[in-house]
Scaffold this active site. Structure first.
Site, PDB file in Angstrom:
ATOM      1  N   SER A  41       0.814  -1.210   0.000  1.00  0.00           N
ATOM      2  CA  SER A  41       0.000   0.000   0.000  1.00  0.00           C
ATOM      3  C   SER A  41       0.855   1.270   0.000  1.00  0.00           C
ATOM      4  O   SER A  41       1.592   1.531  -0.933  1.00  0.00           O
ATOM      5  CB  SER A  41      -0.962  -0.035   1.191  1.00  0.00           C
ATOM      6  OG  SER A  41      -1.917   0.983   1.104  1.00  0.00           O
ATOM      7  N   ASP A  65      -5.913   2.281  -3.288  1.00  0.00           N
ATOM      8  CA  ASP A  65      -7.126   2.139  -2.467  1.00  0.00           C
ATOM      9  C   ASP A  65      -7.362   3.359  -1.583  1.00  0.00           C
ATOM     10  O   ASP A  65      -8.304   3.381  -0.799  1.00  0.00           O
ATOM     11  CB  ASP A  65      -7.082   0.858  -1.631  1.00  0.00           C
ATOM     12  CG  ASP A  65      -6.041   0.883  -0.519  1.00  0.00           C
ATOM     13  OD1 ASP A  65      -5.208   1.816  -0.481  1.00  0.00           O
ATOM     14  OD2 ASP A  65      -6.056  -0.041   0.324  1.00  0.00           O
ATOM     15  N   ASP A 109      -2.627   6.522  -3.477  1.00  0.00           N
ATOM     16  CA  ASP A 109      -1.459   5.899  -2.864  1.00  0.00           C
ATOM     17  C   ASP A 109      -0.949   4.780  -3.768  1.00  0.00           C
ATOM     18  O   ASP A 109      -1.458   4.565  -4.872  1.00  0.00           O
ATOM     19  CB  ASP A 109      -1.756   5.419  -1.443  1.00  0.00           C
ATOM     20  CG  ASP A 109      -2.695   4.232  -1.403  1.00  0.00           C
ATOM     21  OD1 ASP A 109      -3.401   3.988  -2.399  1.00  0.00           O
ATOM     22  OD2 ASP A 109      -2.735   3.538  -0.366  1.00  0.00           O
ATOM     23  N   ASP A 123      -1.105   1.571  -4.020  1.00  0.00           N
ATOM     24  CA  ASP A 123      -1.937   0.490  -4.571  1.00  0.00           C
ATOM     25  C   ASP A 123      -3.325   0.960  -4.969  1.00  0.00           C
ATOM     26  O   ASP A 123      -4.164   0.157  -5.359  1.00  0.00           O
ATOM     27  CB  ASP A 123      -2.021  -0.689  -3.597  1.00  0.00           C
ATOM     28  CG  ASP A 123      -2.897  -0.409  -2.391  1.00  0.00           C
ATOM     29  OD1 ASP A 123      -2.962   0.764  -1.957  1.00  0.00           O
ATOM     30  OD2 ASP A 123      -3.506  -1.352  -1.851  1.00  0.00           O
TER      31      ASP A 123
END
EC number: 5.4.2.10
Length: 445
Positions: free
Chosen positions: A102, A245, A241, A243
């Site tokens: 992430s 999400d 960000d 990834d």
């Protein structure tokens, strides 16, 4: 429930090459997950990843383990976490796997699973996988080995899905938008989505090299996008960000619009259209300004523990649809099963178009109260939060703040820290209150 040895609240995560994040564990994890997942369903698993250099290593190890357990593997390459959740559903796969840490630096990585409906994998299945991890790896016979293939059109499928969440009667023509992809998994998707909807897009953080993900860009480092919005005289900015999400936004004045303000925009828009079900779920860290602004509109507000997993649990318990964190994890269960930064941005832009309003105008009625967070390190096994002195000082501060303020003390789940958060009308007073409580915590440590 039995304590989990490998899985945390968001899968397995750590520094690459140490602890649990090794290729050996990834191979064994793929096999163990394959053993559990092969007991039912299609015996098909999708794997996606972000842009970290280690993602290729873990992808190879996972696909080998899954194949050794007899599962067919479909590779997506670099794709946002919510895209993996979406395509897991549409391909009717038994599970989806995301290789990502992430918003963490490139030298970290992680592995998490989605169930066939695109939601986080059930706790009981994670426990079953952990039980298999304790067993020796035994490969299925050659004729039962899983096959590995690629989803060549994964990018196009997800772009069309994202665009489908924007109202057909509107476009983004005339808007200049800065999009920060954090050199992460959205680099080849987010700019295309907003361009195809009609916006003029200035992309930054869109040149991943395997080692620059989240490096001074993205939703956790807003300086670059704020500067770019002002320099380009853009209407707004969207920061994602690594990834994809999580989202933060920037208005035309270069001011950051955080997750709490995004939740307010989405709730107001849903209520104005008569489609708001119940209220809004925030977390213990959500700004009191969100609570007060929603109260003024008679929109119920509830707080969960910190973490999108807990926001989701409370949304399901209350049968509400909209929730999230001030850090930018935004859930709208009418538009997906997990946090999706691109979709959240699309929904905010849809609200702007429906109401013919700017981002500043949509947030003008919500007053963000000054919030101060102080981290206090402690040593030993004792709990400073149980100290009578700390409790007394907290009660004193809460009494002085009244209904226009809030105090939250909580232990960090990963470090020996007590997090002291204070909110109120006046920043200098809030800072003084936070330091007063922090001093009490230090003296009790």
């Amino acid at each position: 429930m039995k304590e989990r040895k490998f899985f945390g609240t968001d899968g397995i995560r750590g520094k690459v090459g140490s602890g649990q994040m090794t290729p050996e564990l990834a191979l064994k994890l793929g096999w163990a997950a394959g053993r559990v997942l092969s007991r039912s369903g299609t015996k098909k698993v999708i794997i996606g990843k972000d842009t970290r250099i280690s993602g290729y290593m873990f992808e190879s190890a996972l696909e080998a383990g899954l194949s050794a357990a007899g599962l067919n593997v479909m590779l997506m390459g670099p794709m946002p976490t919510p895209a993996v959740a979406y395509l897991t559903r549409t391909f009717r796969a038994e599970a989806g796997v995301v290789i990502s840490a992430s918003h963490n630096p490139y030298y970290d990585n992680g592995i998490k699973f989605f169930s066939t409906d695109g939601s986080k994998l059930d706790d009981n299945l994670e426990l079953e996988i952990e039980a298999e991890l304790e067993k020796p790896l035994v490969c299925v016979e050659s004729h039962l080995l899983g096959k590995v293939s690629r989803i060549e059109d994964a990018r196009g499928r997800y772009i069309e899905y994202c665009k489908g969440n924007f109202p057909a009667e509107h476009t983004l023509t005339g808007l200049k938008i800065v999009v920060d992809c954090a050199h992460g998994a959205t680099y080849h998707i987010a700019p295309a989505v907003f361009r195809e909807l009609g916006a003029e897009v200035i992309a930054i953080g869109d040149k991943p090299n395997g080692m620059n993900i989240n490096d001074k860009v993205g939703a956790t480092s807003m300086g670059k996008i704020c500067e770019t919005v002002l320099a380009e005289s853009a209407d707004l900015g969207i920061a994602l960000d690594g990834d994809g999400d999580r989202i933060m936004m920037v208005n035309s004045k270069g001011e950051v619009i955080d997750g709490d303000q995004i939740l307010y925009i989405l709730a107001c828009d849903a209520k104005s259209r008569g489609v708001l079900r119940g209220g809004v779920v925030g977390t213990l860290m959500s700004n009191l300004g969100l609570d007060l602004a929603l109260q003024a509109l008679d929109i119920p507000f509830a707080r969960s523990k910190v973490g999108d997993r807990y926001v989701m649990e409370l949304l399901k318990e209350l049968d509400w649809r909209i929730g999230g964190e001030n850090s930018g994890h935004i859930l709208n269960l009418d538009h997906g099963t997990t946090g999706d930064g691109i979709i959240a941005g699309i929904l905010v832009l849809a609200a702007m178009r429906r109401q013919n309003a700017t981002l500043e105008e949509l947030t003008s009625a919500m007053e963000m109260l000054p919030q101060v967070l102080v981290n206090v390190r402690f040593e030993g096994e004792h709990d400073p939060l149980k100290s009578d002195k700390v409790k007394a000082v907290q009660a004193q501060v809460e009494s002085q703040l009244g209904l226009r303020g809030r105090v939250l003390l909580r232990k960090s789940g990963t470090e020996p820290l007590i997090r002291v958060m204070v909110e109120g009308d006046d920043h200098s007073a809030v800072l003084a209150h936070a330091n007063l409580i922090a001093d009490a915590v230090k003296s009790a440590s």
